[in-house]
Design an enzyme around this catalytic site. Structure first.
Site, PDB file in Angstrom:
ATOM      1  N   ASN A  60      -2.763   3.583  22.012  1.00 59.08           N
ATOM      2  CA  ASN A  60      -1.848   2.624  21.375  1.00 59.08           C
ATOM      3  C   ASN A  60      -0.825   2.118  22.385  1.00 59.08           C
ATOM      4  O   ASN A  60      -0.427   2.839  23.298  1.00 59.08           O
ATOM      5  CB  ASN A  60      -1.122   3.286  20.193  1.00 59.08           C
ATOM      6  CG  ASN A  60      -0.490   2.262  19.281  1.00 59.08           C
ATOM      7  OD1 ASN A  60      -1.141   1.274  18.934  1.00 59.08           O
ATOM      8  ND2 ASN A  60       0.751   2.462  18.892  1.00 59.08           N
ATOM      9  N   GLY A 104      -5.034   1.530  18.469  1.00 53.87           N
ATOM     10  CA  GLY A 104      -4.032   1.257  17.442  1.00 53.87           C
ATOM     11  C   GLY A 104      -3.614   2.527  16.728  1.00 53.87           C
ATOM     12  O   GLY A 104      -4.351   3.537  16.732  1.00 53.87           O
ATOM     13  N   ALA A 105      -2.427   2.498  16.136  1.00 57.08           N
ATOM     14  CA  ALA A 105      -1.904   3.685  15.454  1.00 57.08           C
ATOM     15  C   ALA A 105      -1.121   3.300  14.200  1.00 57.08           C
ATOM     16  O   ALA A 105      -0.209   4.005  13.787  1.00 57.08           O
ATOM     17  CB  ALA A 105      -1.025   4.489  16.414  1.00 57.08           C
ATOM     18  N   GLY A 106      -1.492   2.183  13.574  1.00 62.03           N
ATOM     19  CA  GLY A 106      -0.835   1.736  12.342  1.00 62.03           C
ATOM     20  C   GLY A 106      -1.566   2.248  11.113  1.00 62.03           C
ATOM     21  O   GLY A 106      -2.271   3.269  11.165  1.00 62.03           O
ATOM     22  N   TYR A 140     -11.571  -8.684  10.516  1.00 55.76           N
ATOM     23  CA  TYR A 140     -12.783  -9.361  10.004  1.00 55.76           C
ATOM     24  C   TYR A 140     -12.707 -10.879  10.085  1.00 55.76           C
ATOM     25  O   TYR A 140     -13.696 -11.555   9.811  1.00 55.76           O
ATOM     26  CB  TYR A 140     -13.106  -8.900   8.583  1.00 55.76           C
ATOM     27  CG  TYR A 140     -12.041  -9.190   7.566  1.00 55.76           C
ATOM     28  CD1 TYR A 140     -11.112  -8.216   7.225  1.00 55.76           C
ATOM     29  CD2 TYR A 140     -11.947 -10.437   6.955  1.00 55.76           C
ATOM     30  CE1 TYR A 140     -10.120  -8.471   6.293  1.00 55.76           C
ATOM     31  CE2 TYR A 140     -10.961 -10.702   6.021  1.00 55.76           C
ATOM     32  CZ  TYR A 140     -10.050  -9.714   5.705  1.00 55.76           C
ATOM     33  OH  TYR A 140      -9.064  -9.982   4.790  1.00 55.76           O
ATOM     34  N   VAL A 193       2.847   4.607  22.861  1.00 54.27           N
ATOM     35  CA  VAL A 193       2.136   5.893  22.907  1.00 54.27           C
ATOM     36  C   VAL A 193       2.723   6.907  21.924  1.00 54.27           C
ATOM     37  O   VAL A 193       2.000   7.737  21.363  1.00 54.27           O
ATOM     38  CB  VAL A 193       2.071   6.430  24.358  1.00 54.27           C
ATOM     39  CG1 VAL A 193       3.429   6.874  24.850  1.00 54.27           C
ATOM     40  CG2 VAL A 193       1.048   7.564  24.457  1.00 54.27           C
ATOM     41  N   LYS A 207       0.798  -1.234   0.000  1.00 55.53           N
ATOM     42  CA  LYS A 207       0.000   0.000   0.000  1.00 55.53           C
ATOM     43  C   LYS A 207       0.828   1.281   0.000  1.00 55.53           C
ATOM     44  O   LYS A 207       0.367   2.312  -0.468  1.00 55.53           O
ATOM     45  CB  LYS A 207      -0.947   0.001   1.203  1.00 55.53           C
ATOM     46  CG  LYS A 207      -2.088  -0.988   1.077  1.00 55.53           C
ATOM     47  CD  LYS A 207      -3.001  -0.855   2.273  1.00 55.53           C
ATOM     48  CE  LYS A 207      -4.249  -1.670   2.099  1.00 55.53           C
ATOM     49  NZ  LYS A 207      -5.277  -1.337   3.090  1.00 55.53           N
TER      50      LYS A 207
END
Ligand code: ATR
Length: 286
Positions: free
Chosen positions: A152, A128-130, A227, A155, A67
């Site tokens: 996250n 989360g922080a991805g 999912y 942090v 991506k």
């Protein structure tokens, strides 16, 4: 390797569910194309993307791990792709490749159309922080949420994400995942979104959850970007608290639907595409 004009690239790609619902959409509209899945290792990426400029090629969905790597390989980026810093669709516009990102808009459509929840004015906690968090925080900013907290494990990464999207009145707060810190935010949220890999089947933390039911309000919607499995531990915690759990398959399908509509220039047969994926999942689990 590439014998059709529309498909998905990733590495590995065997697990992808995209061809199932994309093909159902193409067939329903009478578009005579096959939606293929192409396993493209990083070293072959550039030569494959170059083929997307060929005359009849339509579009390609891009998944992990490509991506970000495709960004310098396209000719133009949409505002969404620029803001998120990732491309999940490439469109061939008369030989010019346009990189776009529908992960955030797909998430919002999933929330509005399948969960019947408009996040405008809501208090939200994103775990989360991805990459997934980045797309979702961008979407929530556009949807005019009231307050946004990014929690996250590391942090510092939450802080980077929060300051990247801070603008005017929109000032996300970054916190760690210690229980005492989360207790100041999680119980007051109308919407909780898990973007961490906790709960992912086959992952190292398959039965873990970013938060437990004692902290979750009964008025909360819990959306899991994971999912598989459809019912994660996080969603079970939301349900145990009396909240409403929503699994990430709707985001997966809507990111694809948004791409489908831009690729074909037609309205997607949304119900048919959802039916296709639900019946594929059902027959897989039987
Ligand atoms: P994606 O692109 O799917 O969002 P990613 O960029 O690898 O994937 O991000 C994974 C997220 O899951 C990160 O927020 C990560 O937290 P760190 O930034 O601290 O690494 C989070 N994550 C992964 N394993 C975790 C665990 N065991 N406990 C808590 N958070 C975890």
């Amino acid at each position: 390797m590439i014998s059709s004009n529309i498909g998905i690239i990733g590495h590995p790609i065997g697990h992808t569910k995209s061809p199932v619902f994309q093909q159902a959409g193409l067939d329903a509209l009478g578009i005579d194309e096959t939606f293929e899945a192409w396993d493209v290792p990083p070293k072959k990426l550039e030569s494959i993307v170059a083929k997307f400029r060929e005359k009849n090629f339509i579009a390609c969905c891009v998944t992990l791990p490509h991506k970000q790597a495709v960004i310098p390989m396209v000719d133009e980026l949409t505002d969404a792709a620029k803001a998120v810093g990732a491309v999940n669709w490439i469109f061939n516009r008369r030989g010019k490749l346009v990189g776009h990102n529908t992960d955030g808009s797909g998430f919002l459509r999933a929330l509005r159309e399948k969960t019947c929840f408009d996040p405008k004015g809501a208090d939200v906690v994103v775990f989360g922080a991805g990459g997934a968090a980045r797309a979702i925080v961008h979407a929530l900013k556009g949807a005019e949420v009231n307050r946004l907290t990014i929690a996250n494990r590391t942090v510092e990464k939450a802080q980077v994400l929060a300051s990247y999207f801070s603008e005017g009145k929109f000032k996300p707060k970054a916190i760690g995942m210690a229980k005492d810190e989360m207790a100041n935010h999680v119980p007051f949220a109308n919407l909780l979104v898990n973007t961490t890999s906790l709960g992912m089947s086959g992952g190292p933390a398959e039965i873990a959850s970013p938060v437990t039911s004692d902290m979750i309000s009964a008025q909360t919607i819990g959306y899991d970007a994971v999912y598989a499995p459809p019912m994660t531990t996080f969603l079970r915690e939301v349900e145990a608290a009396g909240g409403e759990p929503a699994g990430g398959i709707t985001m997966l399908v809507f990111q694809g639907i948004e791409g489908f509509e831009m690729a074909t220039g037609r309205s997607a047969p949304v119900n048919i595409m959802f039916e296709a994926i639900y019946s594929a999942i059902k027959s897989h689990s039987n």
